[in-house]
Design a protein around this motif. Structure first.
Motif, PDB file in Angstrom:
ATOM      1  N   TYR A   1      13.477  -0.430   1.807  1.00  0.00           N
ATOM      2  CA  TYR A   1      11.890  -0.165   1.912  1.00  0.00           C
ATOM      3  C   TYR A   1      11.665  -1.296   2.881  1.00  0.00           C
ATOM      4  O   TYR A   1      12.164  -2.286   2.918  1.00  0.00           O
ATOM      5  N   VAL A   2      10.260  -1.094   3.324  1.00  0.00           N
ATOM      6  CA  VAL A   2       9.464  -2.274   4.142  1.00  0.00           C
ATOM      7  C   VAL A   2       8.071  -2.194   3.418  1.00  0.00           C
ATOM      8  O   VAL A   2       7.430  -1.269   3.259  1.00  0.00           O
ATOM      9  N   VAL A   3       7.642  -3.295   3.169  1.00  0.00           N
ATOM     10  CA  VAL A   3       6.004  -3.831   2.820  1.00  0.00           C
ATOM     11  C   VAL A   3       5.293  -4.016   4.029  1.00  0.00           C
ATOM     12  O   VAL A   3       5.824  -4.810   4.909  1.00  0.00           O
ATOM     13  N   SER A   4       4.286  -3.376   4.109  1.00  0.00           N
ATOM     14  CA  SER A   4       3.262  -3.547   5.297  1.00  0.00           C
ATOM     15  C   SER A   4       2.973  -5.208   5.110  1.00  0.00           C
ATOM     16  O   SER A   4       2.810  -5.754   4.124  1.00  0.00           O
ATOM     17  N   PRO A   5       2.805  -5.642   6.346  1.00  0.00           N
ATOM     18  CA  PRO A   5       2.283  -7.113   6.361  1.00  0.00           C
ATOM     19  C   PRO A   5       1.132  -7.473   5.619  1.00  0.00           C
ATOM     20  O   PRO A   5       0.797  -8.787   5.120  1.00  0.00           O
ATOM     21  N   ASP A   6      -0.060  -6.440   5.499  1.00  0.00           N
ATOM     22  CA  ASP A   6      -0.943  -6.835   4.675  1.00  0.00           C
ATOM     23  C   ASP A   6      -0.787  -6.468   3.170  1.00  0.00           C
ATOM     24  O   ASP A   6      -1.870  -6.840   2.434  1.00  0.00           O
ATOM     25  N   GLY A   7       0.330  -6.308   2.874  1.00  0.00           N
ATOM     26  CA  GLY A   7       0.385  -6.172   1.433  1.00  0.00           C
ATOM     27  C   GLY A   7       0.030  -4.797   0.838  1.00  0.00           C
ATOM     28  O   GLY A   7      -0.084  -4.835  -0.333  1.00  0.00           O
ATOM     29  N   GLN A   8      -0.541  -3.878   1.780  1.00  0.00           N
ATOM     30  CA  GLN A   8      -1.327  -2.753   0.968  1.00  0.00           C
ATOM     31  C   GLN A   8      -0.246  -1.500   0.855  1.00  0.00           C
ATOM     32  O   GLN A   8      -0.657  -0.460   0.007  1.00  0.00           O
ATOM     33  N   PHE A   9       0.810  -1.467   1.393  1.00  0.00           N
ATOM     34  CA  PHE A   9       1.650   0.049   1.398  1.00  0.00           C
ATOM     35  C   PHE A   9       3.434  -0.690   1.417  1.00  0.00           C
ATOM     36  O   PHE A   9       3.569  -1.714   1.844  1.00  0.00           O
TER      37      PHE A   9
END
Length: 161
Positions: free
Chosen positions: A36-44
């Motif tokens: 998985y990849v976490v969006s840099p803003d931590g939203q998704f």
């Protein structure tokens, strides 16, 4: 994360308290598992299966499916230009808008990527990949990957052809 299952562990404020654990709800249209990849803003959280989950500090809103972008091998998210770049097993680069996950375009790269990093300031996408056509030509003792650099500045600005 284990295949088909995603669990969250909430760390308590007090060291002596027991952590709270819960699972993402199963959904046939949004399979879980793998990397998985976490969006840099931590939203998704973008699962390589294609499932996109919303992340939240509120348990009722956390780990809720919001989109299915299709399976991918590597991804880069740029919040500033509102872009997601997904690299797929068939050698394609898929460009999506962020945070609404709408398709902006697809482009053939001809390489199979396994990692990606985006330098949005320079407009460069760095891709660790291999060219399937040259894989047979390499001696077995050598590595099988290269780093490709793509200029995606116009793509990120929404001016791609």
């Amino acid at each position: 994360m284990s295949p088909g299952n995603l669990e969250t562990l909430l760390l308590p404020a007090k060291v002596d308290d027991k952590p709270v654990q819960y699972k993402a709800p199963p959904d046939q249209n949004h399979p879980l598992g793998g990397g998985y990849v976490v969006s840099p803003d931590g939203q998704f959280l973008l699962c390589r299966t294609g499932t996109v989950l919303r992340l939240s500090t509120k348990r009722d809103e956390d780990l809720k499916p919001v989109a299915n972008v299709g399976p991918f091998l590597a991804a880069a998210v740029d919040v500033e230009t509102r872009s997601i770049l997904l690299l797929t097993a068939d050698g394609m680069l898929t460009h999506l808008s962020y945070p609404d996950f709408k398709l902006r375009g697809t482009y053939r790269l001809g390489t199979v990527a396994y990692q990606a990093a985006l330098d949005d300031k320079q407009g460069r996408l760095y891709v660790a990949a291999f060219d399937p056509q040259t894989l047979a030509d390499r001696p077995r003792g050598r590595g099988v990957g290269d780093v490709y650099v793509y200029n995606v500045r116009e793509l990120l600005r929404g001016k791609a052809k």
